[in-house]
Design an enzyme around this catalytic site. Structure first.
Site, PDB file in Angstrom:
ATOM      1  N   SER A   1      17.793   3.464  -0.527  1.00 23.59           N
ATOM      2  CA  SER A   1      16.586   2.954   0.141  1.00 23.59           C
ATOM      3  C   SER A   1      16.841   2.726   1.627  1.00 23.59           C
ATOM      4  O   SER A   1      15.955   2.290   2.348  1.00 23.59           O
ATOM      5  CB  SER A   1      16.142   1.644  -0.518  1.00 23.59           C
ATOM      6  OG  SER A   1      17.219   0.713  -0.552  1.00 23.59           O
TER       7      SER A   1
ATOM      8  N   ASN B   1      19.706  -9.172  -5.722  1.00 22.29           N
ATOM      9  CA  ASN B   1      18.360  -9.443  -6.235  1.00 22.29           C
ATOM     10  C   ASN B   1      17.678 -10.596  -5.502  1.00 22.29           C
ATOM     11  O   ASN B   1      16.515 -10.484  -5.105  1.00 22.29           O
ATOM     12  CB  ASN B   1      18.420  -9.723  -7.739  1.00 22.29           C
ATOM     13  CG  ASN B   1      18.902  -8.515  -8.517  1.00 22.29           C
ATOM     14  OD1 ASN B   1      18.983  -7.420  -7.964  1.00 22.29           O
ATOM     15  ND2 ASN B   1      19.245  -8.706  -9.775  1.00 22.29           N
TER      16      ASN B   1
ATOM     17  N   THR C   1     -31.558  -2.390   6.354  1.00 25.74           N
ATOM     18  CA  THR C   1     -31.130  -2.450   4.954  1.00 25.74           C
ATOM     19  C   THR C   1     -31.313  -1.025   4.448  1.00 25.74           C
ATOM     20  O   THR C   1     -32.241  -0.330   4.904  1.00 25.74           O
ATOM     21  CB  THR C   1     -31.983  -3.426   4.106  1.00 25.74           C
ATOM     22  OG1 THR C   1     -33.345  -2.996   4.151  1.00 25.74           O
ATOM     23  CG2 THR C   1     -31.873  -4.858   4.624  1.00 25.74           C
ATOM     24  N   HIS C   2     -30.438  -0.570   3.592  1.00 27.14           N
ATOM     25  CA  HIS C   2     -30.452   0.836   3.136  1.00 27.14           C
ATOM     26  C   HIS C   2     -30.328   1.809   4.315  1.00 27.14           C
ATOM     27  O   HIS C   2     -30.773   2.946   4.233  1.00 27.14           O
ATOM     28  CB  HIS C   2     -31.726   1.163   2.349  1.00 27.14           C
ATOM     29  CG  HIS C   2     -32.094   0.132   1.323  1.00 27.14           C
ATOM     30  ND1 HIS C   2     -31.693   0.190   0.014  1.00 27.14           N
ATOM     31  CD2 HIS C   2     -32.812  -1.015   1.451  1.00 27.14           C
ATOM     32  CE1 HIS C   2     -32.154  -0.861  -0.645  1.00 27.14           C
ATOM     33  NE2 HIS C   2     -32.829  -1.620   0.207  1.00 27.14           N
TER      34      HIS C   2
ATOM     35  N   LYS D   1     -18.236  17.117  24.461  1.00 23.45           N
ATOM     36  CA  LYS D   1     -17.949  16.157  23.405  1.00 23.45           C
ATOM     37  C   LYS D   1     -17.152  14.938  23.852  1.00 23.45           C
ATOM     38  O   LYS D   1     -16.262  15.024  24.669  1.00 23.45           O
ATOM     39  CB  LYS D   1     -17.156  16.852  22.283  1.00 23.45           C
ATOM     40  CG  LYS D   1     -17.948  17.908  21.567  1.00 23.45           C
ATOM     41  CD  LYS D   1     -18.864  17.329  20.525  1.00 23.45           C
ATOM     42  CE  LYS D   1     -18.063  17.003  19.282  1.00 23.45           C
ATOM     43  NZ  LYS D   1     -18.933  16.546  18.201  1.00 23.45           N
TER      44      LYS D   1
ATOM     45  N   TYR E   1      14.865  -8.536 -12.636  1.00 19.50           N
ATOM     46  CA  TYR E   1      14.839  -7.423 -11.695  1.00 19.50           C
ATOM     47  C   TYR E   1      14.949  -6.067 -12.388  1.00 19.50           C
ATOM     48  O   TYR E   1      15.734  -5.891 -13.308  1.00 19.50           O
ATOM     49  CB  TYR E   1      15.992  -7.560 -10.687  1.00 19.50           C
ATOM     50  CG  TYR E   1      16.029  -6.433  -9.665  1.00 19.50           C
ATOM     51  CD1 TYR E   1      15.260  -6.497  -8.511  1.00 19.50           C
ATOM     52  CD2 TYR E   1      16.798  -5.289  -9.886  1.00 19.50           C
ATOM     53  CE1 TYR E   1      15.275  -5.467  -7.584  1.00 19.50           C
ATOM     54  CE2 TYR E   1      16.814  -4.245  -8.955  1.00 19.50           C
ATOM     55  CZ  TYR E   1      16.054  -4.344  -7.807  1.00 19.50           C
ATOM     56  OH  TYR E   1      16.058  -3.317  -6.903  1.00 19.50           O
TER      57      TYR E   1
END
Ligand code: ARG
Length: 459
Positions: free
Chosen positions: A24, A111, A156-157, A284, A318
């Protein structure tokens, strides 16, 4: 050759694939500072308890600082054979201080070590999120104050509903982010207990002082159960859940900015600093930061689900599965912090297009509710009947291709005889918003009160 840390019972070293799946260090090197802090606190406590000598503790503590400065200076050679940050640090410590390094791991396991390091890391991220959220809220307050009385359509909507104020819309996000902030603070409080000293799973026979190390590392207390201490990751899951909810808010706001900055809406102009151009279309100006916030949020939700899946089947205590917690949290934290900062930058820089907002607010019969309310107040009609009368007036205006205030008094009276000229007062959008004085309503006066309240809260 077998592993220098745990290879005593092994005759052969691991297969290359075993090493690859096990290691790791590629990502948990981000825990270096936390690992060194945890080890320094542990060594000091061991000496204080007479478990190791003061000389050894001092050598360990000094040596650890050297290791950390090597890591931070980019001079450290991480080894995959040494799996993770914990064993990389300890192995280097041994090269620097010799035998004393071997005493550091007394009364400790990787651990409880990793659980401690990771908590410290997540705690820092919660603090960073707090800073980011406050900064974003302040940027929104700036917008709200500047445009407390600018009218815009409320939806709304995504259909025009009633006029609201720009300030009110900004303050809605302040409220959302303030709840994120409160969740961050809650999570921090709940997770701020120390796993250190839980050892592998059962505690230790050495006479350690867990209260001492907890305090040294800024924890409120040691965790009360050693099994829980090494096998729980709900602190990480709570971080991801809090991050997910906050990210959802960021994403909704990003979506609005994408819509609002379009040529069809033109509600806002984003700054050049937070926009990009197109390589083919010269005209753009794209809201890429908002789009990327909207998109990156998916990774945060994904991390939350992924870690839930990792954890849901694990028996105590663990299991190595838990090593998979870190990449999810690291990625989510990075993207949450970036999204917070990008949103703050966009909000600070953006310009609300007041005339466009106002024109949009007046279109789409947005004051129909005001008209219905007027009929209730001035003619005594029940609201349901007033709603119906107003609906007929909207239909009439639609047929004529005009808005409600453009209907003549004769037009209106043909639908309901008791309407008089004072109705025009409520058909204007400024009057409409000014009348919404109920607590939490959109009236500029209410918005200014909320801005003042939040300014005081945030300082
Ligand atoms: N790298 C490991 C992790 O992140 C550290 C703990 C390893 N513990 C063990 N018993 N193998 O979870």
């Amino acid at each position: 050759t077998s592993n220098q840390m745990w290879g005593g019972r092994f005759a052969a070293g691991p297969d290359a694939i075993m090493e690859a799946i096990n290691a790791s260090i590629g990502y948990d090197q981000r825990l270096a500072a936390q690992d060194v802090a945890g080890s320094r606190a542990h060594a000091a406590m061991l000496a204080k308890q007479g478990i190791i000598s003061d000389n050894d503790a001092e050598a360990i503590r000094e040596g650890l600082l050297t290791v950390l400065s090597e890591i931070e200076g980019g001079e450290f050679a991480f080894s995959t054979a040494l799996e993770d940050i914990h064993m990389n640090v300890e192995a280097r410590l041994k090269e620097i201080v010799g035998e004393a390094a071997g005493r550091l791991h007394t009364a400790r396991s990787r651990n409880d070590q990793v659980a401690t390091d990771f908590r410290l890391w997540v705690r820092d991220q919660l603090d960073a999120a707090e800073t980011g959220l406050v900064a974003l809220m302040k940027a929104l307050l700036g917008q709200a104050e500047a445009g407390a009385d600018w009218v815009m359509p409320g939806f709304t909507h995504l259909q025009t509903a009633q006029p609201v104020t720009w300030g009110h819309h900004m303050m809605a996000y302040v409220e959302m982010f303030s709840r994120d902030l409160s969740r961050v603070r809650d999570a921090r409080k709940r997770m701020n207990e120390s796993p250190l000293g839980a050892a592998a799973l059962a505690g230790t026979g050495f006479d350690i002082d867990r209260h001492n190390t907890a305090e040294a590392l800024g924890f409120d207390a040691p965790m009360a159960n050693s099994l829980d201490a090494v096998s729980s990751r709900d602190f990480a899951l709570e971080f991801l859940s809090v991050a997910s909810i906050s990210a959802m808010h960021l994403s909704r706001m990003a979506e609005e900015l994408v819509i609002w900055s379009s040529a069809q809406f033109r509600f806002v102009t984003l700054s050049d600093r937070f926009s990009t151009g197109s390589s083919i279309m010269p005209q753009k100006k794209n809201p890429d930061a908002a789009e990327l916030i909207r998109a990156k949020i998916g990774r945060i939700f994904g991390a939350n689900v992924a870690l839930m899946m990792v954890m849901k089947g694990l028996p105590l205590a663990y299991s190595k599965d838990m090593q998979e917690d870190k990449e999810q949290v690291f990625d989510a934290a990075d993207n949450w912090m970036l999204a917070l900062a990008a949103m703050e930058g966009m909000v600070k820089d953006m310009t609300g297009n007041k005339p466009v907002l106002e024109a949009a607010a007046s279109s789409g019969f947005s004051t129909a509710t005001d008209l219905a309310d007027w009929l209730v107040r001035e003619t005594g009609l029940p609201f349901r009947d007033a709603h119906h009368v107003t609906g007929s007036l909207v239909a009439m205006a639609e047929k004529k291709g005009c808005d409600l205030p453009d209907l003549t008094l004769e037009d209106m009276q043909s639908v309901h005889g008791n309407i008089d000229a004072s109705v025009y007062d409520v058909l204007g959008v400024h009057n409409s918003v000014a009348s919404r004085m109920s607590y939490g309503g959109t009236a500029p006066e209410q918005v200014r009160k909320q801005v003042a309240r939040w300014k005081e809260v945030l300082g």
